[in-house]
Scaffold this motif. Structure first.
Motif, mmCIF file in Angstrom:
data_model
loop_
_atom_site.group_PDB
_atom_site.id
_atom_site.type_symbol
_atom_site.label_atom_id
_atom_site.label_comp_id
_atom_site.label_asym_id
_atom_site.label_seq_id
_atom_site.Cartn_x
_atom_site.Cartn_y
_atom_site.Cartn_z
ATOM 1 N N GLY A 196 0.806 -1.198 0.000
ATOM 2 C CA GLY A 196 0.000 0.000 0.000
ATOM 3 C C GLY A 196 0.844 1.255 0.000
ATOM 4 O O GLY A 196 0.412 2.304 -0.436
ATOM 5 N N GLY A 197 2.073 1.174 0.514
ATOM 6 C CA GLY A 197 2.967 2.312 0.509
ATOM 7 C C GLY A 197 2.709 3.292 1.633
ATOM 8 O O GLY A 197 1.759 3.173 2.397
ATOM 9 N N PHE A 198 3.596 4.284 1.740
ATOM 10 C CA PHE A 198 3.433 5.383 2.689
ATOM 11 C C PHE A 198 2.500 6.429 2.103
ATOM 12 O O PHE A 198 2.207 6.427 0.913
ATOM 13 C CB PHE A 198 4.790 6.044 2.955
ATOM 14 N N THR A 199 2.049 7.349 2.927
ATOM 15 C CA THR A 199 1.329 8.526 2.453
ATOM 16 C C THR A 199 2.152 9.747 2.834
ATOM 17 O O THR A 199 2.709 9.813 3.930
ATOM 18 C CB THR A 199 -0.072 8.618 3.077
ATOM 19 N N GLU A 200 2.245 10.708 1.931
ATOM 20 C CA GLU A 200 3.136 11.851 2.122
ATOM 21 C C GLU A 200 2.828 12.615 3.408
ATOM 22 O O GLU A 200 3.719 13.032 4.143
ATOM 23 C CB GLU A 200 3.044 12.798 0.921
#
Length: 268
Positions: A10-14
């Motif tokens: 899902g990855g990081f969110t800025e």
């Protein structure tokens, strides 16, 4: 041969990347990692939630990597020392640094004088548990604070290490982020250390965040980001990729010990 295992993320969110990096560190910290074993695989399962494009590879025990050989896989379930009165004076369940990494299994009793030959502490840091490994020599041991070691009384002690050394594999991970050119920037970090926040939980957390950030940017160069056990993992990776890296790598950085608030260093 190595066996790739593709994962999605899902990855990081800025907006929340700082708290998410801290959350990742909190989740990775308790895991008992070593050169090989289920703790490394669990670590990659968690890292895969934070990065797109992470692939993991299993390299079987006995595989030749240049003039090195992939060792047996090590896993541990429990370990403790019982004192003369039956109380547990050292327990792996309380901290995974208490056991020498790659300790062979043992279940025996012995007097304190003999046990002392298998104990490790730091007299100049009496409240710290040392980090000791024995990857390539079969032995066993326990690590404890010097202050606790001084409290041990004469008598008979029971020592138990419920571990296993067997044919298995070494696990490493890789993220390739393509750029406009085949020329590559190489980033690496270690995944073999147990519960030590700066050395080495900080490295995988920062590398994972960098992988996410790099993917979000316009890229002139391709980025090769690897997560390996120290030394043997690096040798294993190079034995499989040295030719393409010789041709394409224009810069390389190892990310290690970047989790404290002191002055960071760059060692060329």
């Amino acid at each position: 041969m190595s066996i790739p295992l593709k994962r999605s993320a899902g990855g990081f969110t800025e907006a929340a990347i700082g708290p998410q990096m801290y959350d990742l560190a909190v989740r990775l910290f308790p895991i008992c990692r070593s050169l090989t074993g289920d703790g490394v695989r669990e670590t990659f399962d968690i890292l895969a939630e934070y990065m797109d494009g992470l692939s993991t590879f299993e390299v079987p025990t006995g595989t030749r990597c240049f003039d090195w050989t992939i060792p047996e896989e090590w896993n541990i379930r429990a370990a403790y020392i019982e004192g003369p009165s039956g109380e547990r004076v050292v327990d792996f369940a309380n901290h995974n640094l208490h056991v020498v990494g790659y300790s062979t299994p043992v279940d025996t009793t012995m007097p304190l004088a003999d046990l002392q030959q298998h104990l490790y502490s730091l007299p100049d840091q009496p409240n710290a548990i040392p980090y000791v490994t024995s990857y390539y020599k079969k032995r066993w041991g326990f690590c404890l604070c010097e202050n606790d070691r001084r409290q041990l009384v004469e008598g008979t002690y029971r020592v138990v290490i419920d571990s296993e050394l067997a044919a298995g594999s070494l696990t490493y991970g890789e993220v390739i982020v393509p750029g406009e050119r085949e020329q590559e920037v190489f980033l690496s970090t270690y995944v073999c250390h147990p519960s030590m926040a700066n050395n080495e939980i900080s490295g995988p957390c920062v590398a994972a965040a960098l992988a996410h950030w790099i993917r979000s940017q316009p890229r002139r160069y391709t980025y090769r980001i690897v997560f390996v056990p120290e030394t043997i993992g690096s040798i294993c990776y190079l034995s499989r990729h040295h030719q393409e890296m010789r041709e394409n790598t224009i810069a390389g950085f190892n990310i290690s010990c970047v989790g404290d608030d002191r002055c960071y260093s760059y060692l060329p």
